[in-house]
Design a protein around this motif. Structure first.
Motif, PDB file in Angstrom:
ATOM      1  N   ALA A 176       9.708 -18.887  -9.166  1.00  0.00           N
ATOM      2  CA  ALA A 176      10.946 -18.639  -9.911  1.00  0.00           C
ATOM      3  C   ALA A 176      11.058 -17.204 -10.415  1.00  0.00           C
ATOM      4  N   PHE A 177       9.955 -16.623 -10.859  1.00  0.00           N
ATOM      5  CA  PHE A 177      10.031 -15.239 -11.324  1.00  0.00           C
ATOM      6  C   PHE A 177      10.245 -14.276 -10.160  1.00  0.00           C
ATOM      7  N   THR A 178       9.780 -14.640  -8.956  1.00  0.00           N
ATOM      8  CA  THR A 178      10.015 -13.802  -7.782  1.00  0.00           C
ATOM      9  C   THR A 178      11.469 -13.886  -7.339  1.00  0.00           C
ATOM     10  N   THR A 179      12.029 -15.096  -7.299  1.00  0.00           N
ATOM     11  CA  THR A 179      13.449 -15.215  -6.947  1.00  0.00           C
ATOM     12  C   THR A 179      14.329 -14.562  -8.010  1.00  0.00           C
ATOM     13  N   TRP A 180      13.898 -14.632  -9.271  1.00  0.00           N
ATOM     14  CA  TRP A 180      14.626 -13.926 -10.343  1.00  0.00           C
ATOM     15  C   TRP A 180      14.639 -12.426 -10.070  1.00  0.00           C
ATOM     16  N   ALA A 181      13.464 -11.853  -9.765  1.00  0.00           N
ATOM     17  CA  ALA A 181      13.388 -10.414  -9.520  1.00  0.00           C
ATOM     18  C   ALA A 181      14.221 -10.022  -8.304  1.00  0.00           C
ATOM     19  N   TYR A 182      14.198 -10.855  -7.266  1.00  0.00           N
ATOM     20  CA  TYR A 182      15.005 -10.579  -6.072  1.00  0.00           C
ATOM     21  C   TYR A 182      16.490 -10.515  -6.442  1.00  0.00           C
ATOM     22  N   ALA A 183      16.955 -11.492  -7.216  1.00  0.00           N
ATOM     23  CA  ALA A 183      18.363 -11.520  -7.602  1.00  0.00           C
ATOM     24  C   ALA A 183      18.703 -10.395  -8.577  1.00  0.00           C
ATOM     25  N   LEU A 184      17.805 -10.118  -9.517  1.00  0.00           N
ATOM     26  CA  LEU A 184      18.053  -9.066 -10.507  1.00  0.00           C
ATOM     27  C   LEU A 184      18.189  -7.703  -9.842  1.00  0.00           C
ATOM     28  N   ALA A 185      17.441  -7.482  -8.752  1.00  0.00           N
ATOM     29  CA  ALA A 185      17.516  -6.210  -8.042  1.00  0.00           C
ATOM     30  C   ALA A 185      18.882  -6.007  -7.398  1.00  0.00           C
ATOM     31  N   ARG A 186      19.647  -7.091  -7.256  1.00  0.00           N
ATOM     32  CA  ARG A 186      20.925  -7.034  -6.536  1.00  0.00           C
ATOM     33  C   ARG A 186      22.134  -7.295  -7.427  1.00  0.00           C
ATOM     34  N   THR A 187      21.935  -7.322  -8.738  1.00  0.00           N
ATOM     35  CA  THR A 187      23.049  -7.476  -9.666  1.00  0.00           C
ATOM     36  C   THR A 187      22.668  -6.825 -10.989  1.00  0.00           C
ATOM     37  N   SER A 188      23.545  -6.899 -11.967  1.00  0.00           N
ATOM     38  CA  SER A 188      23.257  -6.283 -13.259  1.00  0.00           C
ATOM     39  C   SER A 188      22.385  -7.205 -14.111  1.00  0.00           C
ATOM     40  N   ALA A 189      21.650  -6.621 -15.043  1.00  0.00           N
ATOM     41  CA  ALA A 189      20.810  -7.411 -15.937  1.00  0.00           C
ATOM     42  C   ALA A 189      21.655  -8.328 -16.812  1.00  0.00           C
ATOM     43  N   LEU A 206       0.824  -1.209   0.000  1.00  0.00           N
ATOM     44  CA  LEU A 206       0.000   0.000   0.000  1.00  0.00           C
ATOM     45  C   LEU A 206       0.854   1.253   0.000  1.00  0.00           C
ATOM     46  N   GLN A 207       2.063   1.159   0.566  1.00  0.00           N
ATOM     47  CA  GLN A 207       2.944   2.323   0.617  1.00  0.00           C
ATOM     48  C   GLN A 207       3.880   2.392  -0.582  1.00  0.00           C
ATOM     49  N   ARG A 208       3.823   1.390  -1.446  1.00  0.00           N
ATOM     50  CA  ARG A 208       4.732   1.364  -2.588  1.00  0.00           C
ATOM     51  C   ARG A 208       3.945   1.219  -3.883  1.00  0.00           C
ATOM     52  N   ARG A 209       2.876   1.972  -4.016  1.00  0.00           N
ATOM     53  CA  ARG A 209       2.082   1.893  -5.234  1.00  0.00           C
ATOM     54  C   ARG A 209       2.909   2.345  -6.436  1.00  0.00           C
ATOM     55  N   PRO A 210       2.732   1.684  -7.585  1.00  0.00           N
ATOM     56  CA  PRO A 210       3.481   2.106  -8.780  1.00  0.00           C
ATOM     57  C   PRO A 210       3.140   3.546  -9.163  1.00  0.00           C
ATOM     58  N   LEU A 211       4.144   4.287  -9.562  1.00  0.00           N
ATOM     59  CA  LEU A 211       3.938   5.639 -10.054  1.00  0.00           C
ATOM     60  C   LEU A 211       3.537   5.578 -11.526  1.00  0.00           C
ATOM     61  N   LYS A 212       3.124   6.711 -12.071  1.00  0.00           N
ATOM     62  CA  LYS A 212       2.725   6.743 -13.478  1.00  0.00           C
ATOM     63  C   LYS A 212       3.857   6.257 -14.388  1.00  0.00           C
ATOM     64  N   ARG A 213       5.067   6.656 -14.053  1.00  0.00           N
ATOM     65  CA  ARG A 213       6.211   6.288 -14.898  1.00  0.00           C
ATOM     66  C   ARG A 213       6.511   4.794 -14.836  1.00  0.00           C
ATOM     67  N   ASP A 214       5.980   4.099 -13.808  1.00  0.00           N
ATOM     68  CA  ASP A 214       6.251   2.670 -13.668  1.00  0.00           C
ATOM     69  C   ASP A 214       5.387   1.812 -14.582  1.00  0.00           C
ATOM     70  N   PRO A 249      14.815  -1.519 -13.896  1.00  0.00           N
ATOM     71  CA  PRO A 249      14.665  -0.244 -13.167  1.00  0.00           C
ATOM     72  C   PRO A 249      13.525  -0.269 -12.149  1.00  0.00           C
ATOM     73  N   LEU A 250      12.479  -1.069 -12.406  1.00  0.00           N
ATOM     74  CA  LEU A 250      11.345  -1.130 -11.478  1.00  0.00           C
ATOM     75  C   LEU A 250      11.765  -1.666 -10.119  1.00  0.00           C
ATOM     76  N   LEU A 251      12.737  -2.570 -10.107  1.00  0.00           N
ATOM     77  CA  LEU A 251      13.124  -3.237  -8.873  1.00  0.00           C
ATOM     78  C   LEU A 251      13.894  -2.325  -7.932  1.00  0.00           C
ATOM     79  N   GLY A 252      14.280  -1.155  -8.405  1.00  0.00           N
ATOM     80  CA  GLY A 252      14.886  -0.172  -7.520  1.00  0.00           C
ATOM     81  C   GLY A 252      13.845   0.648  -6.781  1.00  0.00           C
ATOM     82  N   ARG A 253      12.586   0.568  -7.218  1.00  0.00           N
ATOM     83  CA  ARG A 253      11.521   1.370  -6.601  1.00  0.00           C
ATOM     84  C   ARG A 253      10.415   0.533  -5.978  1.00  0.00           C
ATOM     85  N   LEU A 254      10.243  -0.705  -6.441  1.00  0.00           N
ATOM     86  CA  LEU A 254       9.140  -1.545  -5.988  1.00  0.00           C
ATOM     87  C   LEU A 254       9.664  -2.897  -5.520  1.00  0.00           C
TER      88      LEU A 254
END
Length: 304
Positions: free
Chosen positions: A242-255, A74-82, A187-192
């Protein structure tokens, strides 16, 4: 860096590596599951069933998890740019990729499909280097080249030599959709939170696949119970988890590095097929698998 920061950084790196390994193992298992149920479910119906299950599980988990000041949805709703990158990730990676890959595997043998779909990590490295300003680290370039050579060996050793034109096109479409989806997601994983991004993208993909709903209902009513359970497995594990663990790892390394990690999928998929489907790999496949392992290890090395 302080003494308290260093263990935290090391622990984060280990968790990200563990999450990436969970992802590649579960994605490799998906190839076996898709092949198993492909004779009972069409490409679109299978995609919709898988995404509906994944979206429902992820949504339920978001509702029941304890919110915190740092991760509350609820506190991390996507912004328009997201929303533009969310739509790109959901429509292309969860929607187009799944349908195209399912359809391609009904036309091509696994070896040829593996060679074609695995241009995806190369495209990710290229797009991330240019669009995300990640550059082209030497270890990543060399490691990706070694791993891709391994994929070529695996594909050559297991290919039947028959490549239907439409199947080839579908594999290339899947690889392009996969690459663009990853670069849009980063880029989304730096904000959400990773879980939220995965649920939103999965739901967008499911909505895009709703035109296949009549086929899913018709085919599910005629399918064996075991095949339906395989569809649920695809939605719960290779998709939701698997897509959640992927996103977790992607947020902590380069694409680029995360993309190179997926070169581990073909050799692991061969191992699963060997164990579960009694498909004995060719000798060259073992050499290709070793090259994939070496290339991924090299690509994930950081410059000293």
């Amino acid at each position: 860096m302080t003494l308290t920061q260093e263990p935290t950084t090391a622990r984060t790196g280990m968790l990200a590596t563990g999450a990436a390994l969970i992802t590649v193992v579960l994605w490799a298992s998906a190839f076996v599951a898709i092949r198993h149920v492909g004779h009972e479910f069409s490409a679109g119906a299978l995609s919709l069933g898988r995404l509906l299950v994944g979206s429902a599980i992820l949504g339920a988990f978001l509702l029941i998890r304890r919110p915190s000041s740092a991760t509350s949805v609820l506190q991390r709703r996507p912004l328009k740019r997201d929303w533009a990158p969310l739509l790109a990730c959901g429509l292309l990676w969860f929607g187009v990729y799944n349908v195209a890959l399912n359809a391609a595997e009904q036309r091509l043998d696994a070896g040829t499909a593996a060679m074609l779909v695995n241009i995806g990590p190369l495209l990710i490295a290229l797009l991330a280097g240019v669009l995300l300003k990640e550059g082209f680290p030497r270890q990543l370039v060399i490691g990706s080249a070694v791993a891709f050579a391994g994929v070529l060996l695996i594909g050559t050793s297991s290919s039947t030599g028959r490549a239907e034109t439409w199947g080839v096109i579908l594999c290339i479409i899947a690889a392009i959709a996969y690459a663009i989806g990853v670069v849009a997601q980063k880029p989304l994983l730096g904000r959400l939170p990773a879980l939220q991004v995965t649920w939103l993208a999965c739901t967008i993909g499911a909505v895009a696949c709703l035109p296949f709903a009549p086929a899913l209902v018709r085919e599910a009513s005629a399918a064996k119970a075991s095949s339906i359970w395989w569809v649920i497995f695809l939605g719960a594990f290779p998709t939701a988890l698997a897509f959640t663990t992927w996103a977790y790892a992607l947020a902590r390394t380069s694409a680029g590095r995360m993309g190179a990690t997926t070169y581990l999928v073909p050799p692991i998929a061969i191992a699963f097929a060997w164990l579960l489907l009694d498909e004995v790999p060719a000798p060259l496949a073992f050499v290709g698998g070793a090259l994939c392992l070496a290339g991924v290890a090299l690509s994930r090395q950081k410059k000293a």
